[in-house]
Design an enzyme around this catalytic site. Structure first.
Site, mmCIF file in Angstrom:
data_model
loop_
_atom_site.group_PDB
_atom_site.id
_atom_site.type_symbol
_atom_site.label_atom_id
_atom_site.label_comp_id
_atom_site.label_asym_id
_atom_site.label_seq_id
_atom_site.Cartn_x
_atom_site.Cartn_y
_atom_site.Cartn_z
ATOM 1 N N LYS A 39 0.632 -0.822 -0.210
ATOM 2 C CA LYS A 39 -0.342 0.266 -0.239
ATOM 3 C C LYS A 39 1.214 1.463 -0.191
ATOM 4 C CE LYS A 39 -2.090 1.902 3.820
ATOM 5 N NZ LYS A 39 -1.692 3.499 4.146
ATOM 6 N N ASN A 40 1.471 1.499 1.134
ATOM 7 C CA ASN A 40 2.155 2.735 1.034
ATOM 8 C C ASN A 40 3.507 2.738 -0.406
ATOM 9 O OD1 ASN A 40 0.675 2.980 3.196
ATOM 10 N ND2 ASN A 40 2.326 2.751 4.891
ATOM 11 N N ARG A 78 -8.613 0.049 3.705
ATOM 12 C CA ARG A 78 -7.988 1.258 2.832
ATOM 13 C C ARG A 78 -6.275 -0.042 2.626
ATOM 14 N NH1 ARG A 78 -6.011 5.418 6.892
ATOM 15 N NH2 ARG A 78 -4.967 5.133 5.346
ATOM 16 N N CYS A 129 -6.075 8.239 8.291
ATOM 17 C CA CYS A 129 -6.032 7.911 9.502
ATOM 18 C C CYS A 129 -6.060 8.955 10.702
ATOM 19 C CB CYS A 129 -5.742 6.620 10.449
ATOM 20 S SG CYS A 129 -5.599 5.278 9.188
ATOM 21 N N ASP A 156 3.405 0.569 12.606
ATOM 22 C CA ASP A 156 2.109 -0.223 12.004
ATOM 23 C C ASP A 156 2.173 -1.236 12.327
ATOM 24 O OD1 ASP A 156 1.572 2.461 10.293
ATOM 25 O OD2 ASP A 156 2.881 1.732 8.777
ATOM 26 N N ARG A 167 -0.351 15.120 12.589
ATOM 27 C CA ARG A 167 0.298 14.356 11.989
ATOM 28 C C ARG A 167 1.265 15.694 10.933
ATOM 29 N NH1 ARG A 167 -2.087 8.785 9.079
ATOM 30 N NH2 ARG A 167 0.226 8.819 8.405
HETATM 31 N N1 EPU Z 1 6.678 13.924 11.205
HETATM 32 C C1 EPU Z 1 7.051 15.013 11.336
HETATM 33 N N2 EPU Z 1 6.599 16.861 10.720
HETATM 34 C C2 EPU Z 1 6.640 15.950 9.485
HETATM 35 C C3 EPU Z 1 6.594 14.189 9.024
HETATM 36 C C4 EPU Z 1 6.794 13.746 10.406
HETATM 37 O O1 EPU Z 1 6.877 15.758 13.043
HETATM 38 O O2 EPU Z 1 7.238 16.794 7.819
HETATM 39 C C5 EPU Z 1 6.591 13.281 11.973
HETATM 40 C C6 EPU Z 1 5.236 12.605 12.555
HETATM 41 O O3 EPU Z 1 4.257 13.098 13.442
HETATM 42 C C7 EPU Z 1 5.458 10.942 12.868
HETATM 43 C C8 EPU Z 1 7.081 10.913 12.639
HETATM 44 O O4 EPU Z 1 7.620 12.172 12.105
HETATM 45 O O5 EPU Z 1 5.807 11.051 14.606
HETATM 46 C C9 EPU Z 1 6.716 10.103 11.532
HETATM 47 O O6 EPU Z 1 6.211 10.118 10.368
HETATM 48 P P1 EPU Z 1 6.254 9.487 8.847
HETATM 49 O O7 EPU Z 1 6.398 11.018 8.010
HETATM 50 O O8 EPU Z 1 7.681 9.353 9.252
HETATM 51 O O9 EPU Z 1 4.957 9.447 8.894
HETATM 52 P P2 EPU Z 1 4.236 9.341 7.233
HETATM 53 O O10 EPU Z 1 4.965 9.558 6.027
HETATM 54 O O11 EPU Z 1 2.813 10.279 7.670
HETATM 55 C C10 EPU Z 1 3.915 6.425 6.449
HETATM 56 C C11 EPU Z 1 2.944 6.139 5.998
HETATM 57 C C12 EPU Z 1 2.593 5.376 7.869
HETATM 58 C C13 EPU Z 1 3.703 4.635 8.914
HETATM 59 C C14 EPU Z 1 4.323 5.606 8.682
HETATM 60 C C15 EPU Z 1 5.816 5.294 9.869
HETATM 61 C C16 EPU Z 1 1.985 6.357 4.605
HETATM 62 C C17 EPU Z 1 1.274 6.480 3.011
HETATM 63 N N3 EPU Z 1 1.905 6.042 5.760
HETATM 64 O O12 EPU Z 1 3.413 7.468 7.462
HETATM 65 O O13 EPU Z 1 1.268 4.013 7.640
HETATM 66 O O14 EPU Z 1 2.779 4.511 10.048
HETATM 67 O O15 EPU Z 1 4.926 6.666 8.066
HETATM 68 O O16 EPU Z 1 6.300 4.141 9.784
HETATM 69 O O17 EPU Z 1 3.033 5.452 3.979
HETATM 70 C C18 EPU Z 1 0.025 2.435 7.561
HETATM 71 O O18 EPU Z 1 0.062 2.387 6.658
HETATM 72 O O19 EPU Z 1 -1.255 2.557 8.507
HETATM 73 C C19 EPU Z 1 0.430 4.182 8.898
HETATM 74 C C20 EPU Z 1 -0.661 5.342 8.759
#
Ligand code: EPU
Length: 426
Positions: free
Chosen positions: A22-23, A397, A117, A305, A122
């Protein structure tokens, strides 16, 4: 309102095949906008996040052709607008990758703020920091994020937090920027490597993906490609935990065992057996599993995850387990649902102390988010009696044919439709 109804207590036994990640898909599909030709993408999972992602591209003017159940062809040369309004963007959180993709294509993008979610705050400040470093001006107004540059110029970007989303978004935007972009403290998740491989197959020059320094030398243009998405690490991990938690024996096909090492090791520590093959893993367990200490961390650490799924497995393990969440603020809501089934879990901030009980009892529960929902599926299979799971749209999803896959392993599970006014979960 649809529900999953599980009559628990069966060991999961048999074989299951894992779908595309998915991701990775939700990053690769928007990145296809960058190229001038046709992208044929294979091993695309049939899940609502991906359908929504393809629909977003279609609504923006791209031609999206379904070749077969898991293959699509995207021709985005007819996308002329750099604006993605709320009605389109709200369909999925990962629509923020359209900022990087449209910025890379048109040097400007205007995208509504993401949904997705609820895992606590975020922020996307690191994404914006990256775009700014590439020379874009940023404006936030009326729920829209607008970024614009005369021409994107490569730069050195140090991420303050290891962010999957920021690493991906900056890679997409920088693929066609002039000169060299270096992302330091980059995320290393398998889908980051997959995106880099996809972009490179279109002619990009990206090195170091999978390490914490990624170097992107911008190219003038990207060509069409044929690319197959990697298997989903988290879907595979979910079935691995489900097999162990039910004392089952499951061969999980179409996986990259290297991506699963942190999960395999935790299962072995808990007393399960994990056998690795080239493109499969077999997980079997016998008798009660043992307590564990789990801490979620960016890859190659234990994935956040997978935290709800392993926490659920540990709810009936022998002894006291401690699970610490290192990424999200709001990832323990599943423990309230497990408590309805008889689990004994104390949550304090980002740490859960799980006192293993001898069994869970079926109950009406809710999928609070995608992975919390996966945890409820596992809990329902482990429990004695009937578990009804509400809000299953979260599960759908991210898990393809989840009922059929669990059922093929011997789970007694069905999807039912009930009038929306009748909810058993308060
Ligand atoms: N963060 C910041 N600033 C940013 C971006 C992130 O402070 O600009 C913080 C977040 O608040 C969090 C940490 O950094 O505490 C990690 O966030 P990250 O950006 O890595 O997460 P994401 O890209 O929003 C993806 C996956 C999530 C998964 C996370 C961590 C996708 C679409 N989503 O989210 O997947 O939990 O990486 O591995 O790739 C899921 O699939 O169920 C899911 C939630």
């Amino acid at each position: 309102m649809d529900k999953f109804v599980i009559n628990g207590g069966s060991r999961l036994v048999g074989e299951v095949t894992i779908s595309g990640a998915k991701n990775a898909a939700v990053a690769i599909i928007p990145a296809a906008i960058l190229c001038d030709g046709i992208c044929r993408i294979e091993n695309v999972p049939q899940i609502s996040d991906v359908t929504n992602c393809l629909r977003i591209l279609y609504e923006m003017g791209a031609s999206v052709k379904t070749i077969d159940a898991h293959t699509v062809e995207i021709d985005s040369h007819s996308i002329h607008s750099h604006i993605v309004p709320h009605e389109i963007a709200k369909r999925m959180r990962a629509s923020y990758y359209l900022i990087g993709a449209l910025l890379g294509k048109f040097n400007k993008a205007s995208v509504a703020m993401p949904g997705g979610c609820d895992l606590g705050p975020r922020p996307i400040d690191q994404h914006l920091k990256g775009f700014e470093a590439l020379g874009a001006k940023i404006a936030l107004k009326d729920g829209m994020i607008s970024v614009e540059a005369d021409r994107l110029l490569g730069n050195q970007i140090y991420l303050d937090v290891v962010s999957v989303g920021a690493t991906i978004n900056i890679m997409i935007a920088a693929a066609k920027a002039r000169g060299l972009t270096i992302i330091e403290n980059a995320a290393k998740e398998p889908h980051i490597v997959d995106l880099a491989n996809f972009l490179n197959s279109m002619g990009a020059d990206i090195r170091g993906a999978g390490t914490d320094v990624i170097k992107i030398r911008g190219v003038e243009s990207l060509r069409g490609t044929t690319y197959s998405i990697i298997p989903d690490q988290i879907e595979a991990g979910t079935f691995m935990v489900a097999a162990a938690a039910t004392g089952g024996d499951v061969l999980i096909n179409n996986v990259i065992p290297k991506h699963l090492e942190s999960i395999s090791n935790k299962l072995i520590e808990a007393g399960a057996e994990v056998i690795e093959y080239d493109e499969a893993v077999r997980v079997r367990a016998n008798g009660r599993l043992q307590k564990c200490v789990v801490k979620t961390m960016p890859h190659p650490g234990f994935p956040t995850d997978m935290q709800p799924q392993i926490g659920t497995m540990l709810a009936v393990a022998e002894g006291t387990s401690v699970v610490s969440e290192g990424i999200w603020d709001n990832r323990f809501r599943y423990t309230e649902q497990l408590a309805r089934m008889g689990a004994d879990i104390q949550v304090n901030g980002k740490v859960a102390v799980i006192q293993g009980v001898s069994k869970l009892k079926g109950a009406p529960v809710r999928a609070n988010d995608l992975r919390a929902g996966a945890a409820m599926l596992i809990a329902g299979c482990m429990a004695e009696g009937v578990t009804e799971i509400e809000d299953i749209h979260y599960i759908e999803r991210g898990y393809e044919n989840v009922v059929e896959k669990f059922r093929s392993l011997g789970a007694d599970i069905k999807r039912i439709t009930v009038p929306s006014s009748i909810s058993k979960v308060v």
